[in-house]
Write a protein that holds these residues in place. Structure first.
Motif, short mmCIF file in Angstrom:
data_model
loop_
_atom_site.label_atom_id
_atom_site.label_comp_id
_atom_site.label_asym_id
_atom_site.label_seq_id
_atom_site.Cartn_x
_atom_site.Cartn_y
_atom_site.Cartn_z
N TRP A 1 -10.01 12.82 1.65
CA TRP A 1 -9.70 13.77 2.58
C TRP A 1 -9.29 15.13 1.89
O TRP A 1 -9.60 14.73 0.88
CB TRP A 1 -8.26 13.59 3.59
CG TRP A 1 -8.04 12.13 4.05
CD1 TRP A 1 -8.15 11.02 3.87
CD2 TRP A 1 -8.26 12.25 5.26
NE1 TRP A 1 -8.21 9.85 4.19
CE2 TRP A 1 -8.61 10.67 5.98
CE3 TRP A 1 -9.17 12.82 6.12
CZ2 TRP A 1 -9.23 10.40 7.00
CZ3 TRP A 1 -9.00 12.66 8.00
CH2 TRP A 1 -8.97 11.09 8.09
N HIS A 2 -9.77 16.49 2.42
CA HIS A 2 -9.66 17.34 1.83
C HIS A 2 -10.10 18.48 3.21
O HIS A 2 -10.54 18.43 4.04
CB HIS A 2 -11.28 17.77 0.79
CG HIS A 2 -11.35 19.22 0.62
ND1 HIS A 2 -10.35 19.58 0.04
CD2 HIS A 2 -11.88 20.23 1.32
CE1 HIS A 2 -10.35 21.20 -1.03
NE2 HIS A 2 -11.04 21.24 0.01
N ASN A 3 -8.99 19.57 3.41
CA ASN A 3 -8.75 20.20 4.65
C ASN A 3 -9.00 19.34 5.61
O ASN A 3 -9.70 20.66 7.02
CB ASN A 3 -9.72 21.08 4.38
CG ASN A 3 -9.41 22.42 3.52
OD1 ASN A 3 -8.38 22.32 3.02
ND2 ASN A 3 -10.35 23.13 2.97
N GLY A 4 -8.56 18.42 6.32
CA GLY A 4 -8.52 17.65 7.66
C GLY A 4 -9.53 17.14 7.84
O GLY A 4 -9.85 16.57 8.54
N ALA A 5 -11.10 17.10 7.29
CA ALA A 5 -11.92 16.31 6.79
C ALA A 5 -11.93 15.18 6.39
O ALA A 5 -11.14 14.71 5.01
CB ALA A 5 -13.17 17.54 6.75
N LEU B 1 2.26 13.62 8.57
CA LEU B 1 0.67 12.66 8.46
C LEU B 1 -0.35 12.96 9.41
O LEU B 1 0.06 12.36 10.44
CB LEU B 1 1.44 11.82 8.11
CG LEU B 1 0.22 10.42 6.96
CD1 LEU B 1 -0.93 11.04 5.71
CD2 LEU B 1 0.76 9.13 6.50
N GLN B 2 -1.30 12.54 9.28
CA GLN B 2 -2.12 12.87 10.73
C GLN B 2 -3.24 11.62 10.79
O GLN B 2 -3.46 10.65 11.88
CB GLN B 2 -3.04 14.15 10.89
CG GLN B 2 -2.60 15.14 11.02
CD GLN B 2 -1.22 15.30 12.60
OE1 GLN B 2 -2.27 14.81 13.18
NE2 GLN B 2 -0.95 15.75 12.22
N LEU C 1 1.21 -1.46 -0.05
CA LEU C 1 0.48 0.05 -0.12
C LEU C 1 0.65 1.11 0.45
O LEU C 1 1.33 1.76 0.85
CB LEU C 1 -0.81 0.50 0.80
CG LEU C 1 -1.54 -1.36 1.32
CD1 LEU C 1 -2.43 -1.01 2.56
CD2 LEU C 1 -2.96 -0.70 0.72
N SER C 2 1.14 1.49 -1.35
CA SER C 2 1.98 3.63 -0.28
C SER C 2 1.04 4.50 -1.28
O SER C 2 -0.07 4.48 -0.97
CB SER C 2 2.37 3.29 -2.65
OG SER C 2 3.47 4.64 -2.55
N GLY C 3 1.75 5.20 -0.67
CA GLY C 3 1.60 6.06 0.44
C GLY C 3 2.11 7.35 0.83
O GLY C 3 3.48 7.27 1.15
N PRO C 4 2.43 8.14 1.32
CA PRO C 4 3.49 8.63 3.07
C PRO C 4 3.42 7.29 3.25
O PRO C 4 5.08 8.18 4.18
CB PRO C 4 2.24 9.40 3.74
CG PRO C 4 1.22 9.70 2.48
CD PRO C 4 0.73 8.84 1.96
N GLU D 1 -5.00 10.71 4.36
CA GLU D 1 -4.64 12.29 4.49
C GLU D 1 -3.41 12.83 3.90
O GLU D 1 -2.04 12.41 4.52
CB GLU D 1 -5.22 12.27 6.19
CG GLU D 1 -5.62 14.09 6.03
CD GLU D 1 -5.70 14.55 7.82
OE1 GLU D 1 -5.38 16.06 8.01
OE2 GLU D 1 -4.45 13.75 8.34
N GLY D 2 -3.64 13.90 3.76
CA GLY D 2 -2.26 14.95 2.85
C GLY D 2 -1.54 15.55 4.04
O GLY D 2 -2.34 15.39 5.48
N GLU D 3 -0.38 15.88 3.75
CA GLU D 3 0.72 16.39 5.17
C GLU D 3 -0.25 17.46 5.35
O GLU D 3 -1.50 18.40 5.03
CB GLU D 3 1.40 17.56 4.40
CG GLU D 3 2.48 15.83 3.84
CD GLU D 3 3.29 15.43 4.88
OE1 GLU D 3 3.74 15.77 6.36
OE2 GLU D 3 3.56 14.08 4.73
N SER D 4 -0.60 17.75 6.67
CA SER D 4 -1.20 18.82 7.87
C SER D 4 -0.58 20.34 8.55
O SER D 4 0.53 20.54 7.73
CB SER D 4 -2.05 18.67 8.96
OG SER D 4 -1.02 18.06 9.99
#
Length: 157
Positions: A88-92, A53-54, A3-6, A45-48
């Protein structure tokens, strides 16, 4: 599987028919947290703004789990819904099931239905407007599968 991602997720079988997922840091090649049940797919989720990453959404055949990745790996919310798509968008987290589009905020106790193909899910009976009210009754979407494609200009598509 991978599973590729951050983080890199390495999914392997346990011999009993189930799978586990080990999360690895790309830079250090070291395991992050304890192994988790192996998901069907993951939405990272993207970088916050606070750095790093959160959260990640781990989707299983029956339900899903929202995983906190900072400061340590832990399951913060179990969802019993069968999720078809998510972003994920803007932390939601926006996600869709067969008949609902929902949003989850990290500070909220549960997800909120923002669109549905049934009137009962669109508006709770206690919140139904009276006949004298000027507030229009929410309209529901036609029956059939729903999908969250993206968020553009703060609109869910």
């Amino acid at each position: 599987g991978l599973l590729s991602g951050p983080l890199l997720g390495v999914v392997s079988g346990t011999g009993s028919g189930s799978t586990t997922c080990k999360l690895l840091d790309w830079d250090k090649c070291s395991q992050v947290g304890s192994p988790l049940p192996g998901p069907e797919w993951v939405v990272w989720e993207g970088e916050s703004d606070t750095g790093g990453l959160q959260y990640a959404l781990f989707v299983y055949r029956a339900g899903a789990a929202i995983i906190s990745l900072h400061p340590r790996v832990s399951r913060v919310r179990q969802l019993s819904k069968n999720i078809l798509s998510a972003i994920w968008h803007n932390g939601a987290l926006y996600f869709s099931t067969h008949d609902e589009v929902c949003i989850w905020f990290p500070a909220a106790p549960d997800s909120l239905v923002i669109a549905a193909s049934t009137l009962a899910a669109c508006i709770p009976a206690s919140a139904a407007p009276s006949r004298a009210s000027m507030v229009p009754t929410p309209e529901c979407l036609p029956a059939g599968p729903l999908a969250v494609l993206c968020v553009a200009a703060d609109c869910v598509l």
